[in-house]
Design a protein around this motif. Structure first.
Motif, PDB file in Angstrom:
ATOM      1  N   THR A   8     -41.500   4.334 -68.544  1.00 66.97           N
ATOM      2  CA  THR A   8     -40.540   3.560 -67.750  1.00 66.97           C
ATOM      3  C   THR A   8     -40.981   2.104 -67.700  1.00 66.97           C
ATOM      4  O   THR A   8     -42.149   1.808 -67.435  1.00 66.97           O
ATOM      5  N   ALA A   9     -40.020   1.206 -67.961  1.00 61.96           N
ATOM      6  CA  ALA A   9     -40.254  -0.233 -67.809  1.00 61.96           C
ATOM      7  C   ALA A   9     -39.384  -0.735 -66.662  1.00 61.96           C
ATOM      8  O   ALA A   9     -38.216  -0.349 -66.556  1.00 61.96           O
TER       9      ALA A   9
ATOM     10  N   ALA B 180     -33.948  -1.841 -63.443  1.00 60.91           N
ATOM     11  CA  ALA B 180     -33.773  -3.271 -63.173  1.00 60.91           C
ATOM     12  C   ALA B 180     -33.669  -3.494 -61.671  1.00 60.91           C
ATOM     13  O   ALA B 180     -32.974  -2.752 -60.971  1.00 60.91           O
TER      14      ALA B 180
ATOM     15  N   VAL C 275     -35.271   2.049 -68.564  1.00 61.07           N
ATOM     16  CA  VAL C 275     -35.316   0.722 -67.950  1.00 61.07           C
ATOM     17  C   VAL C 275     -34.781   0.789 -66.527  1.00 61.07           C
ATOM     18  O   VAL C 275     -33.669   1.263 -66.291  1.00 61.07           O
TER      19      VAL C 275
ATOM     20  N   VAL D 113     -42.670  -8.137 -73.640  1.00 62.20           N
ATOM     21  CA  VAL D 113     -42.445  -6.709 -73.908  1.00 62.20           C
ATOM     22  C   VAL D 113     -43.300  -6.260 -75.084  1.00 62.20           C
ATOM     23  O   VAL D 113     -43.926  -5.194 -75.055  1.00 62.20           O
TER      24      VAL D 113
ATOM     25  N   ALA E   3     -29.403  -0.894 -68.575  1.00 59.31           N
ATOM     26  CA  ALA E   3     -30.439  -0.386 -67.671  1.00 59.31           C
ATOM     27  C   ALA E   3     -30.063   1.015 -67.212  1.00 59.31           C
ATOM     28  O   ALA E   3     -28.895   1.302 -66.923  1.00 59.31           O
TER      29      ALA E   3
ATOM     30  N   VAL F 120     -34.003  -6.667 -70.385  1.00 56.14           N
ATOM     31  CA  VAL F 120     -33.440  -5.306 -70.398  1.00 56.14           C
ATOM     32  C   VAL F 120     -33.050  -4.938 -71.831  1.00 56.14           C
ATOM     33  O   VAL F 120     -33.363  -3.839 -72.322  1.00 56.14           O
TER      34      VAL F 120
ATOM     35  N   VAL G 236     -37.821  -4.124 -64.904  1.00 59.10           N
ATOM     36  CA  VAL G 236     -37.520  -5.549 -65.040  1.00 59.10           C
ATOM     37  C   VAL G 236     -37.157  -6.064 -63.648  1.00 59.10           C
ATOM     38  O   VAL G 236     -36.164  -5.613 -63.062  1.00 59.10           O
TER      39      VAL G 236
ATOM     40  N   VAL H  43     -36.170  -4.388 -74.166  1.00 61.16           N
ATOM     41  CA  VAL H  43     -36.801  -3.073 -73.966  1.00 61.16           C
ATOM     42  C   VAL H  43     -35.954  -2.011 -74.650  1.00 61.16           C
ATOM     43  O   VAL H  43     -36.463  -1.139 -75.366  1.00 61.16           O
ATOM     44  N   ARG H  44     -34.644  -2.092 -74.462  1.00 57.09           N
ATOM     45  CA  ARG H  44     -33.751  -1.092 -75.063  1.00 57.09           C
ATOM     46  C   ARG H  44     -33.798  -1.144 -76.599  1.00 57.09           C
ATOM     47  O   ARG H  44     -33.797  -0.102 -77.248  1.00 57.09           O
TER      48      ARG H  44
END
Ligand code: NAD
Ligand code: ZN
Ligand code: ZN
Length: 349
Positions: free
Chosen positions: A178-179, A205, A203, A166, A221, A192, A181, A195-196
């Motif tokens: 936007t990511a 997922a 996120v 990350v 997420a 998750v 996972v 990232v947060r």
């Protein structure tokens, strides 16, 4: 003492009696508090054979370890017996430029390392035993207050590896980004959270299993989807643009294709899972300037960051504990897809 050892390729590990390790000069023996069961162990005990990696069984499994300093070799002055520590897992030569920067995951003189390209639980004896020999004091990171070894053990790989992946994409994870996972198991559920905790990205997922998607939602997420719906839902959720960063914790043909399908122009597709899939590349097969990379583990300074985030309550491994006697069953559950979060072996009472 008892140790869970891989005795040969393509076999289940065995619980056997071995000699207690004794630290030589500069070395440390750790009393293990927790040793995480990683899906990489499944790959290596099921799929690996001679020549895949530059080391061979037999060795004790367990490359995600934390515990307490048990015995110090001569010359080790900066640790105390009884002190809680995490074991930094990738063991490099310790003297090349990368190692001196703490990037032993990318040591450039692996033939001078304790085992080329491996470490404890990966060619040398790991933490699925009461005691573990760590070949140099620099490979131990003191645990911050409030973090016990059972919770810390998964952070050394299932936390550190996503953190490293990350972190290299931080510039692309600003507000409005936007990511994604893919694969919310041991690594993914911590991804998750990473990232947060460290970015402003939304996120998404993706997992085949309902219980894994529920865990992702519980970890924060914003959207959880099954793989078959993921491409359409991620496009819809991003106004058609795609995801800025895709983190693939599976690495199969299907997930790599999903990553390319939902990636955004100028985005990142980072492959962490080693399921052995391939991604064809042609001029029109991936978005323009999508960077595709694999990552391996993380650096020692990054492990300190991860432990600090956890001590502050920003990262928390979802842990199920098992005894040494239950470790083989734990791997079977992981293979069957019935494990949730991380299973951690606690070798002593
Ligand atoms: P895990 O078994 O705990 O989790 C894997 C998750 O992926 C599960 O929740 C599973 O349901 C999900 N999954 C499987 N197939 C899927 C698909 N097609 N689409 C969506 N989800 C799917 O595994 P883990 O311990 O978290 O490890 C994940 C991967 O990362 C493994 O391949 C492991 O070997 C690898 N790994 C790589 C590194 C590295 O440094 N690159 C480090 C540790 C682990
Ligand atoms: Zn691992
Ligand atoms: Zn090195």
């Amino acid at each position: 003492m008892r140790a869970l050892r891989l005795l040969e390729w393509k076999s289940d590990p065995q619980l056997v009696e071995v000699e207690d390790p004794v630290p030589g000069p500069g070395q440390v023996v750790v009393r293990i508090g927790g040793a995480g069961a990683c899906h990489s162990d499944l790959h290596l005990m099921r799929e690996f054979g001679p020549g895949v990696v530059p080391w061979e069984p037999p060795f004790t499994l367990g490359h995600e370890n934390a515990g307490w300093v048990h015995a110090l070799g001569s010359g080790v002055t900066d640790l105390e017996v009884g002190q809680p520590v995490a074991v930094y897992g990738p063991w490099g030569c310790g003297t090349c430029r990368r190692c001196r920067l703490g990037m032993e995951n990318y040591c450039e003189d692996p033939l001078a390392a304790p085992v080329p390209g491996g470490g404890g639980g990966l060619g040398l004896d790991g933490g699925m035993a009461e005691l573990m020999l760590v070949p140099a004091a620099r490979l131990l990171v003191p645990l911050p207050d409030g973090l016990d070894p059972v919770k810390a053990a998964p952070l050394t790989d299932a936390g550190l590896t996503p953190y490293h992946a990350v972190r290299r994409s931080w510039p692309k994870l600003g507000p409005g980004s936007t990511a994604v996972v893919v694969g919310v198991g041991g690594l993914g559920h911590l991804a998750v959270q990473v990232v947060r905790a460290t970015t402003a990205a939304r996120v998404v997922a993706v997992d085949t299993r309902e219980e894994a998607r529920s865990l992702a939602a519980a970890e924060g997420a914003d959207l959880t989807v099954a793989p078959e719906d993921a491409a359409a839902e991620i496009r819809a959720a991003t106004g058609g643009r795609g995801a800025d960063v895709v983190l693939d914790f599976v690495g199969s043909d299907a997930t790599l294709a999903l990553g390319a399908a939902v990636g955004r122009t100028l985005g990142d597709l980072t492959v962490v899972g080693i399921a052995g899939g391939t991604l064809g590349l042609s001029f029109f097969s991936v978005p323009y300037e999508l960077s595709v990379q694999t990552t391996y583990w993380g650096t020692r300074p990054e492990l300190e960051d991860v432990l600090d985030l956890a001590a502050r309550g920003l990262l928390r491994a979802a842990v199920t504990t098992v005894t040494l006697d239950g470790a083989v069953e734990a791997y079977h559950r992981m293979q069957a897809g019935t494990a949730v979060g991380r299973q951690v072996v606690v070798p002593t009472d």
